[in-house]
Scaffold this motif. Structure first.
Motif, PDB file in Angstrom:
ATOM      1  N   GLU A 192      55.885  19.968  11.441  1.00 14.53           N
ATOM      2  CA  GLU A 192      56.876  19.588  10.435  1.00 14.53           C
ATOM      3  C   GLU A 192      57.443  20.805   9.717  1.00 14.53           C
ATOM      4  O   GLU A 192      58.636  20.846   9.380  1.00 14.53           O
ATOM      5  N   ALA A 193      56.594  21.782   9.491  1.00 14.24           N
ATOM      6  CA  ALA A 193      57.049  23.009   8.823  1.00 14.24           C
ATOM      7  C   ALA A 193      58.070  23.752   9.680  1.00 14.24           C
ATOM      8  O   ALA A 193      59.081  24.252   9.178  1.00 14.24           O
ATOM      9  N   HIS A 194      57.811  23.822  10.990  1.00 15.94           N
ATOM     10  CA  HIS A 194      58.761  24.460  11.895  1.00 15.94           C
ATOM     11  C   HIS A 194      60.107  23.736  11.879  1.00 15.94           C
ATOM     12  O   HIS A 194      61.170  24.376  11.903  1.00 15.94           O
ATOM     13  N   ALA A 195      60.046  22.399  11.849  1.00 20.89           N
ATOM     14  CA  ALA A 195      61.272  21.603  11.866  1.00 20.89           C
ATOM     15  C   ALA A 195      62.093  21.826  10.605  1.00 20.89           C
ATOM     16  O   ALA A 195      63.323  21.917  10.660  1.00 20.89           O
ATOM     17  N   LYS A 196      61.411  21.966   9.470  1.00 18.17           N
ATOM     18  CA  LYS A 196      62.114  22.155   8.200  1.00 18.17           C
ATOM     19  C   LYS A 196      62.768  23.525   8.106  1.00 18.17           C
ATOM     20  O   LYS A 196      63.777  23.681   7.411  1.00 18.17           O
ATOM     21  N   THR A 197      62.202  24.481   8.790  1.00 18.19           N
ATOM     22  CA  THR A 197      62.781  25.835   8.756  1.00 18.19           C
ATOM     23  C   THR A 197      63.820  26.042   9.849  1.00 18.19           C
ATOM     24  O   THR A 197      64.273  27.162  10.075  1.00 18.19           O
ATOM     25  N   GLY A 198      64.137  24.970  10.566  1.00 25.76           N
ATOM     26  CA  GLY A 198      65.168  25.047  11.587  1.00 25.76           C
ATOM     27  C   GLY A 198      64.670  25.403  12.964  1.00 25.76           C
ATOM     28  O   GLY A 198      65.461  25.538  13.902  1.00 25.76           O
ATOM     29  N   GLN A 199      63.366  25.560  13.116  1.00 26.66           N
ATOM     30  CA  GLN A 199      62.802  25.894  14.434  1.00 26.66           C
ATOM     31  C   GLN A 199      62.453  24.594  15.175  1.00 26.66           C
ATOM     32  O   GLN A 199      61.303  24.350  15.535  1.00 26.66           O
ATOM     33  N   ILE A 200      63.468  23.771  15.385  1.00 25.91           N
ATOM     34  CA  ILE A 200      63.270  22.450  15.990  1.00 25.91           C
ATOM     35  C   ILE A 200      62.764  22.554  17.418  1.00 25.91           C
ATOM     36  O   ILE A 200      61.929  21.747  17.860  1.00 25.91           O
ATOM     37  N   THR A 201      63.223  23.573  18.165  1.00 24.33           N
ATOM     38  CA  THR A 201      62.788  23.747  19.559  1.00 24.33           C
ATOM     39  C   THR A 201      61.306  24.023  19.621  1.00 24.33           C
ATOM     40  O   THR A 201      60.581  23.462  20.467  1.00 24.33           O
ATOM     41  N   LYS A 202      60.832  24.875  18.726  1.00 23.90           N
ATOM     42  CA  LYS A 202      59.410  25.211  18.689  1.00 23.90           C
ATOM     43  C   LYS A 202      58.578  23.977  18.336  1.00 23.90           C
ATOM     44  O   LYS A 202      57.487  23.768  18.890  1.00 23.90           O
ATOM     45  N   LEU A 209      54.665  10.077  19.719  1.00 24.35           N
ATOM     46  CA  LEU A 209      55.959   9.587  20.208  1.00 24.35           C
ATOM     47  C   LEU A 209      56.893   9.238  19.058  1.00 24.35           C
ATOM     48  O   LEU A 209      58.101   9.521  19.108  1.00 24.35           O
ATOM     49  N   LYS A 210      56.325   8.641  18.031  1.00 25.32           N
ATOM     50  CA  LYS A 210      57.148   8.296  16.868  1.00 25.32           C
ATOM     51  C   LYS A 210      57.627   9.553  16.144  1.00 25.32           C
ATOM     52  O   LYS A 210      58.720   9.570  15.566  1.00 25.32           O
ATOM     53  N   LYS A 211      56.807  10.590  16.188  1.00 26.75           N
ATOM     54  CA  LYS A 211      57.176  11.843  15.530  1.00 26.75           C
ATOM     55  C   LYS A 211      58.414  12.461  16.204  1.00 26.75           C
ATOM     56  O   LYS A 211      59.265  13.053  15.539  1.00 26.75           O
ATOM     57  N   PHE A 212      58.514  12.319  17.544  1.00 28.07           N
ATOM     58  CA  PHE A 212      59.711  12.799  18.238  1.00 28.07           C
ATOM     59  C   PHE A 212      60.970  12.148  17.651  1.00 28.07           C
ATOM     60  O   PHE A 212      61.976  12.822  17.403  1.00 28.07           O
ATOM     61  N   ILE A 213      60.898  10.842  17.450  1.00 30.81           N
ATOM     62  CA  ILE A 213      62.043  10.097  16.928  1.00 30.81           C
ATOM     63  C   ILE A 213      62.339  10.511  15.493  1.00 30.81           C
ATOM     64  O   ILE A 213      63.502  10.723  15.113  1.00 30.81           O
ATOM     65  N   GLN A 214      61.285  10.661  14.700  1.00 34.39           N
ATOM     66  CA  GLN A 214      61.469  11.014  13.289  1.00 34.39           C
ATOM     67  C   GLN A 214      62.106  12.384  13.113  1.00 34.39           C
ATOM     68  O   GLN A 214      63.007  12.567  12.288  1.00 34.39           O
ATOM     69  N   LEU A 215      61.639  13.347  13.907  1.00 30.65           N
ATOM     70  CA  LEU A 215      62.169  14.708  13.777  1.00 30.65           C
ATOM     71  C   LEU A 215      63.629  14.795  14.236  1.00 30.65           C
ATOM     72  O   LEU A 215      64.441  15.471  13.600  1.00 30.65           O
ATOM     73  N   THR A 216      63.953  14.128  15.322  1.00 28.31           N
ATOM     74  CA  THR A 216      65.357  14.149  15.782  1.00 28.31           C
ATOM     75  C   THR A 216      66.263  13.422  14.794  1.00 28.31           C
ATOM     76  O   THR A 216      67.423  13.813  14.605  1.00 28.31           O
ATOM     77  N   PHE A 217      65.736  12.373  14.162  1.00 25.88           N
ATOM     78  CA  PHE A 217      66.530  11.654  13.160  1.00 25.88           C
ATOM     79  C   PHE A 217      66.780  12.533  11.932  1.00 25.88           C
ATOM     80  O   PHE A 217      67.890  12.594  11.404  1.00 25.88           O
ATOM     81  N   GLU A 218      65.716  13.217  11.481  1.00 33.24           N
ATOM     82  CA  GLU A 218      65.862  14.105  10.319  1.00 33.24           C
ATOM     83  C   GLU A 218      66.839  15.241  10.614  1.00 33.24           C
ATOM     84  O   GLU A 218      67.579  15.684   9.726  1.00 33.24           O
ATOM     85  N   ALA A 219      66.830  15.686  11.876  1.00 34.35           N
ATOM     86  CA  ALA A 219      67.760  16.756  12.267  1.00 34.35           C
ATOM     87  C   ALA A 219      69.153  16.212  12.580  1.00 34.35           C
ATOM     88  O   ALA A 219      70.089  16.988  12.809  1.00 34.35           O
ATOM     89  N   GLN A 220      69.274  14.864  12.598  1.00 34.41           N
ATOM     90  CA  GLN A 220      70.538  14.195  12.938  1.00 34.41           C
ATOM     91  C   GLN A 220      71.063  14.636  14.304  1.00 34.41           C
ATOM     92  O   GLN A 220      72.269  14.696  14.540  1.00 34.41           O
ATOM     93  N   ASP A 221      70.106  14.903  15.207  1.00 43.94           N
ATOM     94  CA  ASP A 221      70.457  15.292  16.572  1.00 43.94           C
ATOM     95  C   ASP A 221      70.271  14.057  17.463  1.00 43.94           C
ATOM     96  O   ASP A 221      69.229  13.867  18.088  1.00 43.94           O
ATOM     97  N   TRP A 222      71.306  13.217  17.511  1.00 48.72           N
ATOM     98  CA  TRP A 222      71.202  11.942  18.218  1.00 48.72           C
ATOM     99  C   TRP A 222      71.160  12.121  19.728  1.00 48.72           C
ATOM    100  O   TRP A 222      70.495  11.346  20.429  1.00 48.72           O
ATOM    101  N   LYS A 223      71.811  13.120  20.252  1.00 53.31           N
ATOM    102  CA  LYS A 223      71.762  13.396  21.689  1.00 53.31           C
ATOM    103  C   LYS A 223      70.343  13.748  22.106  1.00 53.31           C
ATOM    104  O   LYS A 223      69.841  13.271  23.136  1.00 53.31           O
ATOM    105  N   LEU A 224      69.701  14.592  21.298  1.00 52.52           N
ATOM    106  CA  LEU A 224      68.328  15.000  21.598  1.00 52.52           C
ATOM    107  C   LEU A 224      67.381  13.801  21.519  1.00 52.52           C
ATOM    108  O   LEU A 224      66.452  13.680  22.334  1.00 52.52           O
ATOM    109  N   MET A 225      67.621  12.912  20.555  1.00 51.47           N
ATOM    110  CA  MET A 225      66.793  11.707  20.438  1.00 51.47           C
ATOM    111  C   MET A 225      66.877  10.878  21.711  1.00 51.47           C
ATOM    112  O   MET A 225      65.859  10.414  22.244  1.00 51.47           O
TER     113      MET A 225
END
Length: 445
Positions: free
Chosen positions: A24-34, A59-75
């Motif tokens: 979650e920390a990586h996702a918040k700092t923009g390191q979504i790929t990591k 599996l749910k975390k994948f959905i949550q992180l892509t939603f928070e990033a608003q990256d619908w294609k990645l979701m």
């Protein structure tokens, strides 16, 4: 449908708890790929260990992180990717799909929403354990198409699913889905398919008090179908079912409306044994509700007396004109009003056939308030339907309602009459003899 419970080889909850904060920390700092690289490793561990709880969280975390990033294609990419993983637990995939469905109402635009719906429908296609989720997503898609004005497309989308075969769907949701299929078919004017779909619902289910709303929806749809088919007796039955619903009986206005419509359509229905029986039942129900005008109209059809159409129009016309079935002024309403006139004429002909053996056509036209041609047409119609027996002698201008009898029938009737006469004579002689004996005894005394 839930899969058989698998034995968990290893509990990965501690590993998941330890790594989630870092992800979650990586996702918040923009390191979504990591974050996703780490999640993929974690997903493989939980999947290999057959740990359902941990796999579901990952599996749910994948959905949550892509939603928070608003990256619908990645979701969408991860939904497809994770659902195809070999050995992935079905329940975990189901939870992931459900998590994705919660994001549908939060999409930024309609295009994104439709793309996500398309992805979910592709992933759930052909999977029994995802049949309920597929049905729900399909219904959302059909609603979007209907709102856009594509009723035909919405109906076709809904009809692709045979929810009556879904074992995992609750009965109420299943019935609600079928009712929606019926509604869209009627909007599409596909009345044949709407009738076929209606057969999928077991009406005994409507006896349960908690589904009264579904019962009313079903019979409203069936009334619409029956009106289109001019099945007035069926419409009457549907309104009686509506009246028989507790929430309708508890509301005097709804109960009155249901009974009034039942009265109107049982009167409009062609005469036969079933209609004759039903009209008596509806008359009893009309006594339970404050509908004096409709009750009196019904009594006119029950009583074997002639009715004048002019009087019917004068007495009952204003009240009947307020009924939605006759008040719209369209072609259907005019046709029903004409049918009411026809039923009055047919009732009068049945009454005349009961009290007359022969009648002149001139007198018949006077009683029916119809010209000769129309009288003959109505007579012919009732004779063909075997409601009455009649023969018309046009040169003599006489209508005969008495059946011509076979010689054996005449002899049998004559024999019965003679036996009855002889029986009366014998009884009379016995009474006279009895009186003479009593008189002679009295005289001696």
């Amino acid at each position: 449908m839930d899969e058989p419970i698998q034995k968990m080889e290893k509990d990965c909850s501690a590993i998941v708890d330890a790594q989630f904060p870092e992800i979650e920390a990586h996702a918040k700092t923009g390191q979504i790929t990591k974050s996703f690289e780490q999640l993929l490793v974690l997903e493989k561990q939980t999947r290999s260990a057959a740990d359902l709880a941990s796999s579901t969280r990952v599996l749910k975390k994948f959905i949550q992180l892509t939603f928070e990033a608003q990256d619908w294609k990645l979701m969408q990419e991860y939904i497809v990717l994770l659902s195809k993983k070999h050995g992935q637990l079905k329940q975990a995939i189901t939870r992931m799909i459900q998590e994705s469905m919660e994001c549908l109402e939060k999409t930024p635009d309609m295009k994104t929403k439709l793309e996500l719906i398309d992805t979910l429908r592709t992933v759930t296609d052909g999977k029994v354990y995802l049949e309920v989720e597929r049905a729900r997503v399909t219904r959302i898609l059909a609603k979007i198409k209907e709102d856009e004005g594509n009723v035909n497309e919405a109906a076709d989308i809904m009809q692709d699913l045979q929810v009556e075969t879904f074992g995992s769907m609750e009965k109420r949701e299943k019935t609600d889905f079928i009712l929606e299929q019926m509604r869209l078919c009627l909007l599409k004017r596909d009345y044949v398919r709407a009738n076929i779909i209606s057969k999928k619902i077991n009406i005994r289910y409507f006896k349960e008090t908690e589904v009264q709303d579904l019962k009313l929806r079903f019979y409203d749809l069936m009334i619409e179908y029956s009106l289109h088919e001019n099945e007035y007796l069926q419409v009457c039955k549907h309104y009686r079912q509506i009246y028989d619903t507790p929430i309708v009986k508890a509301d005097p206005a709804q109960a009155k409306k249901a009974v009034e419509n039942a009265v109107l359509f049982v009167v409009l229905a062609p005469f036969d044994n079933e209609q004759s029986d039903l009209i008596q039942r509806v008359y009893i129900e009309a006594d339970e509700v404050d509908t004096p005008v409709y009750r009196d109209l019904l009594k006119c059809f029950i009583t074997t007396e002639l009715m004048r159409w002019a009087m019917i129009e004068q007495i009952y016309g204003p009240t009947l004109g307020q009924n939605t079935a006759l008040a719209t002024g369209d072609e259907a309403a005019r046709k029903r009003l004409k049918e009411l006139h026809n039923r009055v004429v047919e009732h009068n002909i049945r009454v005349i056939a009961k009290y007359y053996t022969r009648i002149t056509t001139k007198r018949l036209t006077q009683l029916l308030d119809l010209p000769d041609k129309d009288c003959e047409e109505f007579l012919s119609k009732l004779v063909v339907s075997k409601t009455i027996y009649a023969k018309i002698d046009r040169p003599a201008g006489i209508v005969s309602f008495a059946k011509s009898k076979h010689a054996n029938e005449v002899l049998n009737e004559w024999s019965q009459d003679i036996n009855a006469l002889l029986g009366l004579i014998e009884k009379t002689c016995h009474l006279i003899t009895k009186e003479e004996i009593i008189h002679s005894i009295t005289k001696v005394i």
